[in-house]
Structure formats: C-alpha cells, structure tokens
Scaffold this active site. Sequence first.
Site, PDB file in Angstrom:
ATOM      1  N   SER A 130       0.715  -1.094  -0.145  1.00 21.28           N
ATOM      2  CA  SER A 130      -0.006   0.050  -0.073  1.00 21.28           C
ATOM      3  C   SER A 130       0.890   1.191   0.106  1.00 21.28           C
ATOM      4  O   SER A 130       1.740   1.135   0.806  1.00 21.28           O
ATOM      5  CB  SER A 130      -0.800  -0.187   1.398  1.00 21.28           C
ATOM      6  N   ASN A 132       0.300   4.206   1.126  1.00 22.89           N
ATOM      7  CA  ASN A 132      -0.195   4.585   2.298  1.00 22.89           C
ATOM      8  C   ASN A 132      -0.719   3.731   3.116  1.00 22.89           C
ATOM      9  O   ASN A 132      -1.743   3.426   3.078  1.00 22.89           O
ATOM     10  CB  ASN A 132      -0.941   6.058   2.079  1.00 22.89           C
ATOM     11  N   HIS A 162       1.840  17.919   2.063  1.00 21.98           N
ATOM     12  CA  HIS A 162       3.089  17.303   2.783  1.00 21.98           C
ATOM     13  C   HIS A 162       3.920  18.421   3.030  1.00 21.98           C
ATOM     14  O   HIS A 162       4.106  19.458   2.539  1.00 21.98           O
ATOM     15  CB  HIS A 162       3.510  16.282   1.677  1.00 21.98           C
ATOM     16  N   LYS A 166       9.262  17.499   0.339  1.00 15.13           N
ATOM     17  CA  LYS A 166       8.691  16.413  -0.486  1.00 15.13           C
ATOM     18  C   LYS A 166       8.678  16.763  -1.864  1.00 15.13           C
ATOM     19  O   LYS A 166       7.829  17.840  -2.307  1.00 15.13           O
ATOM     20  CB  LYS A 166       7.535  15.917  -0.051  1.00 15.13           C
ATOM     21  N   GLY A 171       1.961   9.662  -3.622  1.00 12.68           N
ATOM     22  CA  GLY A 171       1.815   8.428  -4.295  1.00 12.68           C
ATOM     23  C   GLY A 171       0.311   8.036  -4.004  1.00 12.68           C
ATOM     24  O   GLY A 171      -0.454   7.410  -4.564  1.00 12.68           O
ATOM     25  N   THR A 172      -0.261   8.502  -2.684  1.00 14.84           N
ATOM     26  CA  THR A 172      -1.569   8.288  -2.287  1.00 14.84           C
ATOM     27  C   THR A 172      -2.416   8.774  -3.204  1.00 14.84           C
ATOM     28  O   THR A 172      -3.592   8.313  -3.476  1.00 14.84           O
ATOM     29  CB  THR A 172      -1.519   8.799  -0.785  1.00 14.84           C
TER      30      THR A 172
END
Length: 260
Positions: A130, A132, A162, A166, A171-172
């Site tokens: 996953s 996240n 974020h 970053k 990705g989430t």
Amino acid sequence: MKQKIKIGLIGFGKTGRAVANVILQNEEFTLEWVFKQNLEFENRNVPDILGMSSGDPGKIYSKTTTDINDLLDRQPVDFIIDFSSGKGIYTYGKEATERKIKIISAISHYSEKEMKYLTELSRTNVVFWSPNITIGVNYLLFASRYLKKIAPYVDIEIIEEHFRDKKEISGTAVKLADALDVSKERINSIRAGGIVGKHQIVFGFPYQTVRLIHECISREAFGSGALFVAKNLVSQNEAGLYNFENILLPYFPGLTAFQP
C-alpha cells in the site's frame, strides 16, 4: 502465553523510527531487528536509541556488513515490514519469499520494474503493498470509491499536502486518482513546513459539496497501519498480492469488491 508475532523492519529513517516505536509498544509483536543501508547505529539496539524500556532485541544491522541470508537464518521473523525505498525490495524479497516470510511494503511509489518484481514474489508468497499504510487514508479511499459509484457524474478534485521538502507528487494522491478514475491533473499539491500528510477529496455536486479528509498527525500512524495489516494477514497462507481492500472488506458485511 500467546506467541508474539516477530517483525523485521527494513529502513530506519524518520518514518522507520516512528514505526519501530509503535512495534515496541505493542505487546502482540516483537521487533527482532532493523536492516538498513548505511553503518549509522550499527549493532545498537532500537529501544536504547529511542530511549524506551523494552525486552525486544531490536538490533540494527547494516547491509554493508551483514548478509541478509545469514540474518534471516539466525533471527527468523514472521513478517518483514519495509519502510525503506523503492529499490529496497531487491535487498530481501527473494530471500524472504524462499523462507515464506510474509512481506508488508509501505513504499509510496514503485517503478514498473519493481512492481513486476513484487508481483512475481506474490506468486509464491503473501505480499502486501500500500502506498499509504495508514488505516484512515485507506478508509478514505474505500468510502470515496463507493460515493463515486453512487454519483458517477460528480466533479472531483484531490488536494494533497505534505512537508516542504517532499518533491514528488503523493503516491497516495495518485492512487486516489486512479481509484476514482480522474485525471492526475485533478491533483493539487501543497508543500509547506512540516506537514506529515493530508489528503482531501472534494466532491462537487450541484448546489452542494462533500469533502472527505484524512490528516496524518504523526508518523506513528504508519506503524499502527502496518501492525493492523500484520494482524489480519498472520493466518493468511494463500500466496498473493494483497491490498487494503482485501483487509477492509470483511469488516463491511454485505459489500463486495469494488467494480469500476
């Protein structure tokens, strides 16, 4: 006395340390070791580094001086939890699969090559991935997909926030966009200060909006999520590539797997 679930942790950055902290506090698990790239903290114990009182071994080993095969033979574990990097899977994947050690990967992004390798491992091993691994954000994903199913015409925007450094897109957020079948152009990114992670899905209906929000307050949330997955997979012996939908569906009697 019930036998504890043995964990080997890959990676010991900010998130890895937070995850280790959660494992050490959970009486159902034991942190056997941490495996990392460089020599920092080598041969020290995680409880000492984090200033905690724990009977867990939690010894830190470096890839530079320790062979993963030797480590897995000397200190076998039930799960390997990976919070390192996309390339980390090559460090332990084959060796863990040969020993039927279950893999829980919380890497936010894999390349196509790495995803193919993960899939190959899952043909003979229990592998979970996953981008996240917090329980809350996956509940958010779960709920948003069913709302989209009810109202397929709705306008959708995704906002991800974020910490300042970053660089890549979340990705989430990408997974949310894929699951909701919306363009990546609908992802709006904010970088500021030390925000751990916040995801918001805005559903624009005529005359009203619905906002689903998940905010990660502390990196320990990733540790809680990883242990939640481990508890749900500890008795799973059927090889396969699992995700959070596989974990959450049994908690919602009457619901079936989402079909786009």
